[in-house]
Design a protein around this motif. Sequence first.
Motif, PDB file in Angstrom:
ATOM      1  N   SER A  16       0.854  -0.935   0.073  1.00  0.00           N
ATOM      2  CA  SER A  16      -0.109   0.009   0.019  1.00  0.00           C
ATOM      3  C   SER A  16       0.901   1.284   0.021  1.00  0.00           C
ATOM      4  CB  SER A  16      -1.012  -0.088   1.123  1.00  0.00           C
ATOM      5  OG  SER A  16      -1.648  -1.356   1.311  1.00  0.00           O
ATOM      6  N   MET A  17       1.929   1.370   0.899  1.00  0.00           N
ATOM      7  CA  MET A  17       2.851   2.250   0.846  1.00  0.00           C
ATOM      8  C   MET A  17       3.621   2.485  -0.542  1.00  0.00           C
ATOM      9  SD  MET A  17       2.725   3.633   3.847  1.00  0.00           S
ATOM     10  CE  MET A  17       2.138   3.128   5.398  1.00  0.00           C
ATOM     11  N   LEU A  24       9.845   5.709   1.616  1.00  0.00           N
ATOM     12  CA  LEU A  24      10.353   5.677   3.115  1.00  0.00           C
ATOM     13  C   LEU A  24       9.534   5.379   4.061  1.00  0.00           C
ATOM     14  CD1 LEU A  24      11.652   9.480   3.018  1.00  0.00           C
ATOM     15  CD2 LEU A  24      13.224   7.150   3.018  1.00  0.00           C
ATOM     16  N   LYS A  25       8.152   5.348   4.129  1.00  0.00           N
ATOM     17  CA  LYS A  25       7.339   4.699   5.040  1.00  0.00           C
ATOM     18  C   LYS A  25       7.243   3.277   5.143  1.00  0.00           C
ATOM     19  CE  LYS A  25       4.107   8.584   5.779  1.00  0.00           C
ATOM     20  NZ  LYS A  25       2.773   9.326   5.672  1.00  0.00           N
ATOM     21  N   VAL A  29       8.282   0.454   7.916  1.00  0.00           N
ATOM     22  CA  VAL A  29       7.273  -0.621   8.065  1.00  0.00           C
ATOM     23  C   VAL A  29       8.061  -1.890   8.216  1.00  0.00           C
ATOM     24  CG1 VAL A  29       5.370  -2.005   7.366  1.00  0.00           C
ATOM     25  CG2 VAL A  29       5.172   0.456   7.334  1.00  0.00           C
ATOM     26  N   LEU A  30       8.851  -1.907   7.033  1.00  0.00           N
ATOM     27  CA  LEU A  30       9.850  -3.024   7.140  1.00  0.00           C
ATOM     28  C   LEU A  30      10.803  -3.474   8.512  1.00  0.00           C
ATOM     29  CD1 LEU A  30      10.842  -5.434   5.616  1.00  0.00           C
ATOM     30  CD2 LEU A  30      12.621  -4.100   4.356  1.00  0.00           C
ATOM     31  N   ILE A  31      11.411  -2.269   8.806  1.00  0.00           N
ATOM     32  CA  ILE A  31      12.270  -2.059   9.798  1.00  0.00           C
ATOM     33  C   ILE A  31      11.353  -2.510  11.146  1.00  0.00           C
ATOM     34  CG2 ILE A  31      13.847  -0.585  11.141  1.00  0.00           C
ATOM     35  CD1 ILE A  31      14.462   0.964   8.664  1.00  0.00           C
ATOM     36  N   ASP A  32      10.433  -1.816  11.375  1.00  0.00           N
ATOM     37  CA  ASP A  32       9.531  -2.214  12.481  1.00  0.00           C
ATOM     38  C   ASP A  32       9.020  -3.543  12.682  1.00  0.00           C
ATOM     39  OD1 ASP A  32      10.004   0.656  13.411  1.00  0.00           O
ATOM     40  OD2 ASP A  32       7.951   1.205  12.534  1.00  0.00           O
ATOM     41  N   ASN A  46      10.296  -8.450  -3.418  1.00  0.00           N
ATOM     42  CA  ASN A  46       9.736  -8.107  -4.860  1.00  0.00           C
ATOM     43  C   ASN A  46       8.993  -6.867  -5.043  1.00  0.00           C
ATOM     44  OD1 ASN A  46      11.183 -10.268  -5.710  1.00  0.00           O
ATOM     45  ND2 ASN A  46       9.510 -11.732  -5.991  1.00  0.00           N
ATOM     46  N   THR A  47       8.143  -6.633  -3.917  1.00  0.00           N
ATOM     47  CA  THR A  47       7.377  -5.290  -3.830  1.00  0.00           C
ATOM     48  C   THR A  47       8.174  -4.067  -3.936  1.00  0.00           C
ATOM     49  OG1 THR A  47       5.574  -6.580  -2.745  1.00  0.00           O
ATOM     50  CG2 THR A  47       5.535  -4.222  -2.620  1.00  0.00           C
ATOM     51  N   LEU A  48       9.293  -4.056  -3.213  1.00  0.00           N
ATOM     52  CA  LEU A  48      10.032  -3.095  -2.995  1.00  0.00           C
ATOM     53  C   LEU A  48      11.053  -2.679  -4.343  1.00  0.00           C
ATOM     54  CD1 LEU A  48      11.401  -3.527   0.741  1.00  0.00           C
ATOM     55  CD2 LEU A  48       9.936  -1.845  -0.053  1.00  0.00           C
ATOM     56  N   VAL A  49      11.501  -4.062  -4.791  1.00  0.00           N
ATOM     57  CA  VAL A  49      12.195  -4.031  -6.254  1.00  0.00           C
ATOM     58  C   VAL A  49      11.358  -3.320  -7.175  1.00  0.00           C
ATOM     59  CG1 VAL A  49      13.027  -5.435  -7.989  1.00  0.00           C
ATOM     60  CG2 VAL A  49      13.570  -5.892  -5.718  1.00  0.00           C
TER      61      VAL A  49
END
Length: 412
Positions: A16-17, A24-25, A29-32, A46-49
């Motif tokens: 969604s982000m 950045l958000k 979310v990934l780090i948290d 894959n979503t981030l890629v």
Amino acid sequence: MVTRLSTKFMNICISSMCKSKQLLKAEVVLIDAIKLGVLPDTVTYNTLVDAYYRFVSIDAGYTVLNRMKEAGINPNVVSYNSVMSGAVRKCLLSKPLQLFDEMLQSGIHPDVWSYNILIHCLFRLGRPDEGYRVFKDIRHGFVPYVLTYNAMINGLCKARRLADARRVLREFCDYGYEPNAITYTTVMKCCFRCGRLEQGLEILSEMRRKGYTFDGFAYCTVVAALVKTGRIEEVDEIAGKMTSNGLVPDLASYNTMINLFCRQGKFDEALKLVDEIEKQGLKCDQYTHTIIIHGLCKIGNFVGAEKHLDYMKSLGFGFNLVAFNCMLDCLGKAGHIDQAVKVFDSTEVKDSFTYTILVHNLCRAKKFLFASKLLVACLKSGWCVYCMCLCMVWLYPHRIARLRIVSRLHVN
């Protein structure tokens, strides 16, 4: 206890982000999530890629692949396909080839999408033989899908290899596949571009027999081919078919037909189409009016062309330099060089084409001294180089006149 549902929920949030371009958000979310013990998976990366190559750069997307490996998660074919597809969209056509090799070296088996991207890039890079070889080689591993055949046929058609494209189309049918409208339309357009009008019309007939419909641009392509061959009655039939299928010709389609009628000297037919444009509630654009002015000049109606230029101004289009240059060129070619000079002097708006057209026609009329004066004016306006070369070609046998022009240019 951390469950698979937690990872799925995290992926939904990150997706969604990414869709809203808030990368950045998404990273936060990934780090948290990792801090809470929720581990990412292949879908996460894959979503981030996909997001990074779309909204940042190809290099940024490729960096995520490296992060993926550092996290102990192996990229899969979807990961590489995303970056390869992004490189194609950014016109970095050599990059997908490198990624394809890297994918093979990593032991990842390409899928249909991978091969489609590879074939597309090879054709775009002007390497159709390699693209065709890849197409033949992949059949040893799996049977290509309709999308693969369409990509191959499209590439061959763009390379103007009509015979190969038709052979692939026949093979397509032999494998039991049913070509879709895109397949047929691609080959049909290629036939028309290669001057194989009858073959293109045969494909049109085959499409009709199978009940396919196609878009307005395809109709326009067919109409253009029919007008070129003088088959005006069939144009009306095609227009009727188009209307019955709920398609109304757009302005680009009308402009194409008007241009073809004007080039064939069928000016009355062209004006009928102009009336039809207004009946359809469309408005002629500058290109439409330029076609009409050029058509009037072609039939020697320079008075009508000049009036139409003024008419364009009254419609709010302003001064049309392209149409003006067309009229100037036609006057010169028709032998009305004095009138061409008057038209040239009548406006302060000129470009390199304006000067080049008049210099060319003055040289044709053997008015070399006048051409030399115009070259000096051209030099002062910053448009000199091409006009000078053109004039020198005409004056090559006339050494004295050529020397006069060179001396004038040096003096100024």
